[in-house]
Design a protein around this motif. Structure first.
Motif, PDB file in Angstrom:
ATOM      1  N   ARG A 166       0.831  -1.212   0.000  1.00  0.00           N
ATOM      2  CA  ARG A 166       0.000   0.000   0.000  1.00  0.00           C
ATOM      3  C   ARG A 166       0.867   1.264   0.000  1.00  0.00           C
ATOM      4  NH1 ARG A 166      -2.136   4.734   2.596  1.00  0.00           N
ATOM      5  NH2 ARG A 166      -4.212   4.946   1.733  1.00  0.00           N
ATOM      6  N   LYS A 167       1.988   1.221   0.701  1.00  0.00           N
ATOM      7  CA  LYS A 167       2.911   2.356   0.670  1.00  0.00           C
ATOM      8  C   LYS A 167       3.416   2.606  -0.750  1.00  0.00           C
ATOM      9  CE  LYS A 167       4.764   2.079   5.392  1.00  0.00           C
ATOM     10  NZ  LYS A 167       5.995   1.829   6.192  1.00  0.00           N
ATOM     11  N   GLU A 168       3.758   1.525  -1.445  1.00  0.00           N
ATOM     12  CA  GLU A 168       4.256   1.665  -2.814  1.00  0.00           C
ATOM     13  C   GLU A 168       3.168   2.205  -3.741  1.00  0.00           C
ATOM     14  OE1 GLU A 168       5.687  -2.145  -3.886  1.00  0.00           O
ATOM     15  OE2 GLU A 168       7.206  -2.245  -2.299  1.00  0.00           O
ATOM     16  N   LEU A 169       1.943   1.709  -3.582  1.00  0.00           N
ATOM     17  CA  LEU A 169       0.839   2.202  -4.412  1.00  0.00           C
ATOM     18  C   LEU A 169       0.582   3.683  -4.153  1.00  0.00           C
ATOM     19  CD1 LEU A 169      -1.621  -0.803  -4.009  1.00  0.00           C
ATOM     20  CD2 LEU A 169      -0.463  -0.136  -6.118  1.00  0.00           C
ATOM     21  N   ARG A 170       0.645   4.071  -2.899  1.00  0.00           N
ATOM     22  CA  ARG A 170       0.402   5.481  -2.555  1.00  0.00           C
ATOM     23  C   ARG A 170       1.530   6.368  -3.089  1.00  0.00           C
ATOM     24  NH1 ARG A 170       1.078   9.180   1.817  1.00  0.00           N
ATOM     25  NH2 ARG A 170      -0.807  10.446   2.133  1.00  0.00           N
ATOM     26  N   TYR A 192       3.287  -8.455 -14.447  1.00  0.00           N
ATOM     27  CA  TYR A 192       2.567  -7.394 -13.745  1.00  0.00           C
ATOM     28  C   TYR A 192       3.525  -6.645 -12.828  1.00  0.00           C
ATOM     29  CZ  TYR A 192      -1.758  -9.619 -15.334  1.00  0.00           C
ATOM     30  OH  TYR A 192      -2.756 -10.138 -16.094  1.00  0.00           O
ATOM     31  N   PRO A 193       3.279  -5.351 -12.594  1.00  0.00           N
ATOM     32  CA  PRO A 193       4.292  -4.535 -11.902  1.00  0.00           C
ATOM     33  C   PRO A 193       4.340  -4.703 -10.390  1.00  0.00           C
ATOM     34  CG  PRO A 193       2.422  -3.180 -12.541  1.00  0.00           C
ATOM     35  CD  PRO A 193       2.183  -4.527 -13.145  1.00  0.00           C
ATOM     36  N   TRP A 194       3.255  -5.190  -9.756  1.00  0.00           N
ATOM     37  CA  TRP A 194       3.199  -5.185  -8.297  1.00  0.00           C
ATOM     38  C   TRP A 194       3.401  -6.591  -7.741  1.00  0.00           C
ATOM     39  CZ3 TRP A 194       3.653  -0.412  -6.835  1.00  0.00           C
ATOM     40  CH2 TRP A 194       3.102   0.606  -7.622  1.00  0.00           C
ATOM     41  N   CYS A 195       4.023  -6.655  -6.544  1.00  0.00           N
ATOM     42  CA  CYS A 195       4.246  -7.907  -5.792  1.00  0.00           C
ATOM     43  C   CYS A 195       5.187  -8.861  -6.518  1.00  0.00           C
ATOM     44  CB  CYS A 195       2.921  -8.610  -5.492  1.00  0.00           C
ATOM     45  SG  CYS A 195       1.737  -7.599  -4.595  1.00  0.00           S
ATOM     46  N   ARG A 196       6.117  -8.334  -7.278  1.00  0.00           N
ATOM     47  CA  ARG A 196       7.131  -9.198  -7.862  1.00  0.00           C
ATOM     48  C   ARG A 196       8.096  -9.660  -6.768  1.00  0.00           C
ATOM     49  NH1 ARG A 196       9.043  -6.142 -13.454  1.00  0.00           N
ATOM     50  NH2 ARG A 196       7.000  -6.094 -14.507  1.00  0.00           N
ATOM     51  N   HIS A 231      -4.798  -2.946  -5.590  1.00  0.00           N
ATOM     52  CA  HIS A 231      -5.686  -2.097  -4.777  1.00  0.00           C
ATOM     53  C   HIS A 231      -6.791  -2.936  -4.136  1.00  0.00           C
ATOM     54  CE1 HIS A 231      -4.107   1.915  -5.636  1.00  0.00           C
ATOM     55  NE2 HIS A 231      -3.916   1.535  -6.896  1.00  0.00           N
ATOM     56  N   ALA A 232      -7.296  -3.923  -4.869  1.00  0.00           N
ATOM     57  CA  ALA A 232      -8.350  -4.777  -4.321  1.00  0.00           C
ATOM     58  C   ALA A 232      -7.839  -5.572  -3.123  1.00  0.00           C
ATOM     59  CB  ALA A 232      -8.877  -5.722  -5.399  1.00  0.00           C
ATOM     60  N   LEU A 233      -6.601  -6.059  -3.194  1.00  0.00           N
ATOM     61  CA  LEU A 233      -6.034  -6.805  -2.080  1.00  0.00           C
ATOM     62  C   LEU A 233      -5.916  -5.927  -0.835  1.00  0.00           C
ATOM     63  CD1 LEU A 233      -4.765  -9.316  -0.896  1.00  0.00           C
ATOM     64  CD2 LEU A 233      -2.579  -8.645  -1.916  1.00  0.00           C
TER      65      LEU A 233
END
Length: 725
Positions: free
Chosen positions: A243-247, A345-349, A375-377
């Motif tokens: 979530r920090k990375e998404l923000r 996909y770019p997230w959670c690699r 975001h859903a997770l």
């Protein structure tokens, strides 16, 4: 005062003319929000500073313009303000006026009913309230008192309790008549006279409080609790970092908007692709819905560039897209890069390994995710936090909604290694406007859930943590959780599907009370330190005897007393049917049951000559009061001096047995019953398997052999006493 009706349709000057609603009613108001005036046809209470979080926006918008008759709009305004401002001298002058102010939510509901009443009169061309008769009132209640479908067919009548408010509103037009300036009832007329609304509708004045919400069944509670605790404790820290990375990504986009122009030179893109190839980092992959969109636009399904997301790839170059003219020349570069490093996909690699919920095997906590699923997770884990808090505290939904960021009070270490965790919140149910500050003593699992929820929200300290919701089904929390658990991600982590049954804070509160009261070996006991949960709930009750946790403690104790009586009566009935108790305390228990039988035989029950369950319960009441539940036995804690657990602990007396030191095979106050047989059978089966294992040492097998013999002996005694061959 003169009670002659005012001229209908020509409102006279109201006593509240020009009044500031917030000031007159004593409502604290936020700066920057407009303050409603009496003459406004819509009163907006969005600026009310003490509004409870559960108060809907529709309840803060009082639309008097829905009342078709202008004179009756004034009547409704005067009633609404009088219900709020009970300490105003103009209201105090009325002998029948209510002296306790109504909550604005209650006033909004009463205005809703009043609007129907006034418009019903208007549709029937009633010119003034002074011409209203008892027949009109009864006809309205009869018509308003049923629920109809879209075609107007009556489905069922409304509850008497629901109609009490309607009758009360109609009667208070007379009670506040001296205050009404635009219209009022004729002198001497009060709908239904002096009869109370409860008597009119048939609703009891003080209805008996009956807990109607059933606890969640095991098939719902088990997968729900497992999923929530796994999401909070195992995935939670990783999701917080995600979530920090998404923000950070979102804030970077807002602070540094990309250039709109297309790429003109292949050099910058070639440098970016070379960096990806050198680091072995896959190119960013497009979301599936965007891939589908490209296919509808005519892309070749076998095109190697179909799944590349160009937007994040071009961002380091300062461009937004590749122009049509340049695309053919950069295609070879892109195809070569895709062939070497592929797309992802770019997230959670490169996610870290975590244990599965079922087997404990290590698996990556997440596979690579597109932005929408990432975001859903985060949202799913946020829902798991609020459900965990509700399930392990027994908080009402209104109390959950009042929790703010920073609600966890600093932990107090009462003794070395003995820490008390408290949540500081607000109780609004049954309290004065704005609610009252309160504290909940909670287990550490709740603190972790609240701390994680604070990391998953943009709310600042002092703002609402969970926000407003009307149960976990209306805000979609359970739908999001169920879908994620049944998705490939949930299956990969070993989570079982959650049945599609309604889950509400009320049901979780009831489940917690029942589990603590009647099921010491239940599902909650397998998921967390159950004794700790019971202790902190009692501590919260003792810490604030008049607080909200004391109310839950009372509900828990009431459920416990009911369950003790039910279990005692059940054991007595089994004794009468020949299913006798076993264990060291069996003789004493059977002696007590025989004494009850003697009492019943010497008692004349009445003309029907039938012994009722109530008579049995009264005779067993004293015995039931000393019953304590354990997973494998009943403890009849009548004499602390005989309690083996107290002797082992070196204690002379205690108010309750020390369950952790219980040895029911030797304690003279312990009994084994048929319902305890599965626990002893499981222990015996486990002992048999361990004794047959070649990996167990000889010394450990000697200890296990004694435990196994103890379990087998208990099983034999239970079967023999119950008459099982």
């Amino acid at each position: 005062m003169n009670l002659a009706p005012a001229t209908a349709g020509v409102p006279s000057l109201s006593l509240f003319a020009g009044a500031d609603i917030a000031a007159t009613a004593g409502l604290a108001w936020r700066d920057g929000y407009s303050r409603p005036r009496f003459e406004d046809d819509v009163w907006l209470l969005v600026g009310w500073a003490d509004a409870p979080a559960q108060m809907k926006l529709s309840e803060k918008k009082w639309e008097f313009n829905r009342i078709k008759d202008r004179a009756w709009r004034v009547v409704a305004k005067e009633l609404a303000l009088a219900w709020l401002a009970t300490s105003d001298e103009r209201v105090l002058a009325l002998p029948r006026a209510r002296r306790i102010p109504r909550h604005p939510r209650t006033v909004a509901a009463r205005l809703y009913h009043a609007t129907f009443w006034f418009n019903w009169l208007h549709e029937r061309r009633i010119p003034s309230l002074s011409t209203v008769t008892q027949d009109h009132c009864e006809a309205f209640v009869k018509e308003y008192g049923v629920i109809r479908d879209a075609d107007g067919t009556v489905i069922r009548p409304k509850s008497p309790n629901g109609l009490r408010t309607v009758v009360s509103v109609m009667q208070e037009i007379t009670d506040y008549g001296e205050l009404l300036s635009a219209d009022r009832h004729r002198f001497g007329f009060r709908p239904w006279g002096e009869r109370s609304p409860g008597r009119v509708t048939g609703a009891p004045t003080r209805p008996e409080i009956v807990v109607k919400t059933p606890p969640l069944p095991d098939e719902v509670l088990a997968p729900l609790l497992t999923a929530c605790l796994h999401l909070v404790d195992v995935l939670g820290p990783h999701v917080a970092e995600l979530r920090k990375e998404l923000r950070a990504e979102r804030l970077a986009k807002e602070a540094d908007p990309w250039l709109v122009r297309n790429l003109r030179d292949e050099g910058p893109l070639a440098a970016v692709l070379e960096e990806h190839v050198r680091a072995g980092r896959p190119l960013p992959r497009l979301d599936d819905w965007q891939v589908s969109k490209r296919l509808t636009q005519g892309w070749d399904p076998h095109d190697p560039l179909l799944k590349i997301s160009f937007l994040p790839l071009l961002r380091p170059t300062g461009h937004r897209d590749i122009g049509r003219r340049l695309f053919p020349s950069v295609r070879p570069l892109l195809e070569a890069a895709v062939a070497q490093v592929g797309t992802e996909y770019p997230w959670c690699r490169d996610a870290m390994d975590v244990p599965r919920a079922d087997s404990g095997d290590l698996v990556p906590w997440s596979l690579p995710l597109p932005a929408l699923q990432a975001h859903a997770l985060v949202r799913v884990v946020g829902h798991a936090c609020v459900i965990t808090t509700s399930a392990l505290t027994g908080m009402r939904s209104s109390e959950l909604m009042e929790l703010i960021v920073g609600c966890h009070a600093p932990a107090a270490e009462d003794a070395p290694g003995l820490t008390r965790h408290r949540l500081v919140g607000k109780v609004v149910k049954g309290r004065r406007w704005g609610g009252e500050r309160d504290e909940w003593v909670v287990v550490e699992e709740v603190v972790r859930a609240v701390t994680l929820a604070e990391q998953l929200t943009d709310a600042e300290p002092g703002q609402l943590l969970f926000g407003s919701f009307q149960g976990f089904n209306s805000n979609g929390a359970m739908d999001w959780l169920r879908r994620w658990v049944t998705s490939p991600a949930g299956e990969r982590l070993g989570l079982k599907p959650i049945p599609d049954r309604p889950v509400h804070p009320r049901s979780l509160r009831r489940t917690l009370a029942v589990e603590m009261a009647a099921r010491p070996g239940g599902l909650l006991a397998t998921k967390l330190h159950f004794k700790h949960l019971s202790v902190v709930t009692s501590e919260g009750y003792a810490h604030r005897p008049g607080g909200a946790q004391a109310v839950f403690h009372q509900e828990w104790r009431k459920a416990e007393a009911d369950e003790k009586m039910r279990r005692t009566a059940e054991a007595f009935r089994q004794f009468q049917d020949g299913q006798l108790p076993a264990g060291p305390g069996a003789d004493a228990l059977m002696a007590a049951f025989r004494a009850v039988e003697d009492e019943l035989q010497g008692h004349t029950p009445g003309p029907a000559n039938v012994v009722t369950d109530r008579q049995v319960e009264l005779l067993l009441k004293k015995k039931a009061a000393v019953l304590h539940f354990s997973a494998a036995n009943y403890c009849w804690f009548e004499d602390p001096a005989k309690a083996l657990c107290l002797k082992l602990a070196g204690a002379k007396s205690a108010a309750a047995p020390l369950t952790g030191l219980c040895d029911s095979s030797r304690c003279p106050q312990a009994t084994h019953h048929l319902l305890h047989r599965p626990v002893w059978q499981t222990a015996a089966d486990n002992g048999t398997a361990l004794l047959a294992s070649p990996r167990i040492t000889a010394g450990e097998k000697n200890r296990l052999r004694a435990e196994h013999e103890r379990s087998m002996r208990a099983l034999e005694e239970i079967d023999q006493a119950a008459g099982i061959p």
